[in-house]
Enzyme design. Structure first.
Site, PDB file in Angstrom:
ATOM      1  N   ASP A  10       0.844  -1.198   0.000  1.00 18.53           N
ATOM      2  CA  ASP A  10       0.000   0.000   0.000  1.00 18.53           C
ATOM      3  C   ASP A  10       0.877   1.245   0.000  1.00 18.53           C
ATOM      4  O   ASP A  10       0.934   1.996   0.988  1.00 18.53           O
ATOM      5  CB  ASP A  10      -0.942  -0.022   1.213  1.00 18.53           C
ATOM      6  CG  ASP A  10      -1.949  -1.158   1.128  1.00 18.53           C
ATOM      7  OD1 ASP A  10      -2.403  -1.462   0.008  1.00 18.53           O
ATOM      8  OD2 ASP A  10      -2.283  -1.761   2.167  1.00 18.53           O
ATOM      9  N   LYS A  32       0.581  -7.730  -3.166  1.00 14.53           N
ATOM     10  CA  LYS A  32      -0.747  -7.232  -3.507  1.00 14.53           C
ATOM     11  C   LYS A  32      -0.621  -5.785  -3.953  1.00 14.53           C
ATOM     12  O   LYS A  32      -0.039  -4.957  -3.239  1.00 14.53           O
ATOM     13  CB  LYS A  32      -1.682  -7.312  -2.300  1.00 14.53           C
ATOM     14  CG  LYS A  32      -3.066  -6.741  -2.590  1.00 14.53           C
ATOM     15  CD  LYS A  32      -4.054  -7.057  -1.492  1.00 14.53           C
ATOM     16  CE  LYS A  32      -4.132  -6.023  -0.403  1.00 14.53           C
ATOM     17  NZ  LYS A  32      -4.833  -4.780  -0.767  1.00 14.53           N
ATOM     18  N   LEU A  60      -8.395  -4.907  -7.275  1.00 12.27           N
ATOM     19  CA  LEU A  60      -9.148  -3.759  -7.809  1.00 12.27           C
ATOM     20  C   LEU A  60     -10.640  -3.862  -7.520  1.00 12.27           C
ATOM     21  O   LEU A  60     -11.391  -2.935  -7.827  1.00 12.27           O
ATOM     22  CB  LEU A  60      -8.899  -3.624  -9.324  1.00 12.27           C
ATOM     23  CG  LEU A  60      -7.451  -3.346  -9.738  1.00 12.27           C
ATOM     24  CD1 LEU A  60      -7.348  -3.194 -11.253  1.00 12.27           C
ATOM     25  CD2 LEU A  60      -6.890  -2.115  -9.054  1.00 12.27           C
ATOM     26  N   LYS A  61     -11.101  -4.971  -6.993  1.00 11.06           N
ATOM     27  CA  LYS A  61     -12.495  -5.148  -6.526  1.00 11.06           C
ATOM     28  C   LYS A  61     -13.530  -4.656  -7.534  1.00 11.06           C
ATOM     29  O   LYS A  61     -14.322  -3.739  -7.249  1.00 11.06           O
ATOM     30  CB  LYS A  61     -12.706  -4.426  -5.187  1.00 11.06           C
ATOM     31  CG  LYS A  61     -11.794  -4.912  -4.062  1.00 11.06           C
ATOM     32  CD  LYS A  61     -12.208  -4.292  -2.738  1.00 11.06           C
ATOM     33  CE  LYS A  61     -11.346  -4.720  -1.578  1.00 11.06           C
ATOM     34  NZ  LYS A  61      -9.993  -4.178  -1.547  1.00 11.06           N
ATOM     35  N   LEU A  62     -13.574  -5.291  -8.699  1.00 10.53           N
ATOM     36  CA  LEU A  62     -14.514  -4.846  -9.729  1.00 10.53           C
ATOM     37  C   LEU A  62     -15.966  -5.078  -9.312  1.00 10.53           C
ATOM     38  O   LEU A  62     -16.288  -6.068  -8.646  1.00 10.53           O
ATOM     39  CB  LEU A  62     -14.236  -5.582 -11.055  1.00 10.53           C
ATOM     40  CG  LEU A  62     -13.144  -4.945 -11.940  1.00 10.53           C
ATOM     41  CD1 LEU A  62     -11.782  -5.047 -11.305  1.00 10.53           C
ATOM     42  CD2 LEU A  62     -13.145  -5.574 -13.319  1.00 10.53           C
ATOM     43  N   HIS A  63     -16.841  -4.170  -9.724  1.00  7.35           N
ATOM     44  CA  HIS A  63     -18.279  -4.270  -9.439  1.00  7.35           C
ATOM     45  C   HIS A  63     -18.995  -3.380 -10.454  1.00  7.35           C
ATOM     46  O   HIS A  63     -18.991  -2.156 -10.331  1.00  7.35           O
ATOM     47  CB  HIS A  63     -18.561  -3.797  -8.001  1.00  7.35           C
ATOM     48  CG  HIS A  63     -19.975  -3.996  -7.567  1.00  7.35           C
ATOM     49  ND1 HIS A  63     -20.390  -3.802  -6.275  1.00  7.35           N
ATOM     50  CD2 HIS A  63     -21.082  -4.377  -8.251  1.00  7.35           C
ATOM     51  CE1 HIS A  63     -21.687  -4.061  -6.173  1.00  7.35           C
ATOM     52  NE2 HIS A  63     -22.128  -4.400  -7.366  1.00  7.35           N
ATOM     53  N   ILE A  65     -21.864  -3.794 -14.323  1.00  8.85           N
ATOM     54  CA  ILE A  65     -22.750  -4.716 -15.051  1.00  8.85           C
ATOM     55  C   ILE A  65     -21.885  -5.842 -15.640  1.00  8.85           C
ATOM     56  O   ILE A  65     -20.690  -5.653 -15.904  1.00  8.85           O
ATOM     57  CB  ILE A  65     -23.578  -4.009 -16.155  1.00  8.85           C
ATOM     58  CG1 ILE A  65     -22.679  -3.328 -17.187  1.00  8.85           C
ATOM     59  CG2 ILE A  65     -24.547  -3.006 -15.526  1.00  8.85           C
ATOM     60  CD1 ILE A  65     -23.431  -2.812 -18.400  1.00  8.85           C
ATOM     61  N   GLN A 190      -7.135  -2.289  12.565  1.00 10.45           N
ATOM     62  CA  GLN A 190      -7.831  -3.557  12.309  1.00 10.45           C
ATOM     63  C   GLN A 190      -8.580  -3.967  13.577  1.00 10.45           C
ATOM     64  O   GLN A 190      -8.045  -3.887  14.672  1.00 10.45           O
ATOM     65  CB  GLN A 190      -6.833  -4.664  11.903  1.00 10.45           C
ATOM     66  CG  GLN A 190      -6.163  -4.442  10.563  1.00 10.45           C
ATOM     67  CD  GLN A 190      -7.056  -4.767   9.372  1.00 10.45           C
ATOM     68  OE1 GLN A 190      -8.250  -4.965   9.513  1.00 10.45           O
ATOM     69  NE2 GLN A 190      -6.457  -4.803   8.191  1.00 10.45           N
TER      70      GLN A 190
END
Ligand code: C5P
Length: 232
Positions: A10, A32, A60-63, A65, A190
């Site tokens: 990060d 990562k 990249l956590k795609l979300h 259509i 955390q």
């Protein structure tokens, strides 16, 4: 397959990332790359880290259509990453489309992992903002089962949920778990943490470790300690 320590790089720039990775001379850790670094540096950062010999989890956590996710995954598959992810909330149809897009002509593809409920979402937020009233554990397990039925390889979950995911979806279904801290280390922001050794015992397949390694005085020693506790 599995049982590896993935370092969450990060960092805000390629320069900081390379300065960090240059410390690792004997081993090439699995890394990562998240949104911050990817959006700052673009796809070249993936090619550069890959060229140095690291395995890559592109987080990249795609979300979106199904058609858009399928076409985006078809672009990512050419980056030759080892693992990538999406939000299970995008539905089974979106996840199946993602698998189609990610699969190369020879049938190979990176591992595809689903994010279930982010750990920043708790029961109250889920009910108030999303109108989801089932218990959060049940929601997480339902997302995991939908991900499995859609052909995905596993889920990102807290190490505390890894055992339950394996019970519900089988031992082969991968659990990738952040929220790892050394017994004598800082917990930071955390909330629900486990040591690498506990994560191993509960059956996590991959642990994702950021600051306990990246902010350590000796990051290589911290990484080696994680590997020793988790993999040996
Ligand atoms: O520094 P730390 O070990 O807390 O980093 C954990 C990494 O895992 C970060 O990149 C964070 O964004 C990611 N992550 C997480 N919890 C989730 C999903 C992803 O900590 N539920």
């Amino acid at each position: 397959m599995g049982k590896d320590v993935i370092i969450a790089c990060d960092f805000a720039s390629a320069q900081q990332t390379f300065e960090f990775l240059d410390k690792f001379t004997d081993r090439k850790p699995f890394v990562k790359i998240g949104m911050e670094l990817f959006y700052a540096e673009g796809p070249q950062i993936v090619r550069d880290i890959k060229a140095r010999g690291h395995k890559i989890f592109l987080d990249l956590k795609l979300h979106d259509i199904p058609n858009t996710v399928k076409k985006s995954m078809a672009v990512l598959r050419n980056l030759d990453v080892d693992m990538t992810n999406l939000h299970a909330a995008g539905t089974g149809r979106m996840m199946s489309a993602a698998i189609e897009g990610l699969t190369r002509e020879d049938g190979s593809r990176p591992l595809l992992i689903a994010v279930t409920q982010l750990t920043s979402t708790d029961q109250q937020i889920m009910e108030q903002d999303l109108l989801i009233e089932k218990p959060i554990d049940e929601v997480v397990m339902h997302y995991a089962k939908t991900a499995k039925a859609s052909g995905l390889d596993g889920v990102v979950c807290s190490p505390l949920e890894a055992g339950k995911v394996h019970d519900a979806c089988g031992k082969e279904f991968l659990t990738v778990t952040p929220g790892v801290r050394f017994a004598d280390g800082e917990v930071g922001d955390q909330k629900r943490v486990m040591t690498p050794e506990q994560a191993k015992q509960i059956g996590s397949d991959y642990i994702v470790v950021g600051r306990p390694i990246t902010a350590a005085l000796n990051p290589v020693a911290a990484y080696e300690r994680c590997v020793k506790e988790f993999c040996d």
